[in-house]
Design an enzyme around this catalytic site. Sequence first.
Site, PDB file in Angstrom:
ATOM      1  N   CYS A  85       3.931  -6.205   1.979  1.00  0.00           N
ATOM      2  CA  CYS A  85       3.932  -4.917   1.300  1.00  0.00           C
ATOM      3  C   CYS A  85       5.379  -4.436   1.101  1.00  0.00           C
ATOM      4  CB  CYS A  85       3.068  -3.903   2.049  1.00  0.00           C
ATOM      5  SG  CYS A  85       2.637  -2.452   1.034  1.00  0.00           S
ATOM      6  N   HIS A 194      -1.657  -6.341   1.506  1.00  0.00           N
ATOM      7  CA  HIS A 194      -1.685  -6.410   2.980  1.00  0.00           C
ATOM      8  C   HIS A 194      -2.493  -7.636   3.409  1.00  0.00           C
ATOM      9  CE1 HIS A 194       0.164  -2.540   4.080  1.00  0.00           C
ATOM     10  NE2 HIS A 194      -0.349  -2.107   2.933  1.00  0.00           N
ATOM     11  N   GLU A 196      -2.967  -8.636   6.331  1.00  0.00           N
ATOM     12  CA  GLU A 196      -3.719  -8.324   7.552  1.00  0.00           C
ATOM     13  C   GLU A 196      -5.012  -7.576   7.262  1.00  0.00           C
ATOM     14  OE1 GLU A 196      -1.302  -4.625   6.883  1.00  0.00           O
ATOM     15  OE2 GLU A 196      -1.087  -6.777   6.506  1.00  0.00           O
TER      16      GLU A 196
END
Length: 219
Positions: A85, A194, A196
């Site tokens: 990001c 992102h 994650e």
Amino acid sequence: MKIALIDPGSGNLASVRRALERASGGTVTVELVREPEALMDADRIVLPGQGAFAACRAGLDALEGMVGALHEQVQVRKKPFLGICVGLQLLAERGLEHAVTPGLAWLPGEVAAMDPHDAEGRALPLPQMGWNNLDFVPGSHPVLDGLLPGDSAYFVHSYAWRGGEPADLLATTDYGGPVPAILGRGNVVGTQFHVEKSADVGLRILRNFLSWTPRVEAA
């Protein structure tokens, strides 16, 4: 394998750490890093970030000696690096969010406000938030191994990369036109989304990053 997860004061550190550990099957050590010396014995380096470009750059600068250590370990010693990001955006020459803020200038280009419109010319809402498909050439980069064009990742951003070298653009998404989603060169790669939060697609990218042996030019 030791992963240095840099803590610049922003970013989903706990989520990124869990995702890295899960992607590796528990075979890596992920260390949260605020001291530049900790990069010396790391095998790979990850820089997450969220929020404003200037604030993330200020957070990185507040870690005394970290910018210089990053340059030494990534640009000189060529350790594999992943930006997430705003961690990707910081690789640009500058960010234009509210003011002109210098980036690390590892890749040409700048980060500017998005101005997306649909096919009828109506403005699309910002931030671009949610799941968006990835468009890329299969086999074009090892971090994309096992993925297919159309696989989705989770985006949250109002600013995006522009300019730069076409060869550095590894994947795009569409939000009122193409938006850079993954950039990379040599031992450096970054995702605007992102990883994650991107479920199996994100885990696959992290797994690929952990097994990646970049081809870099000799100094």
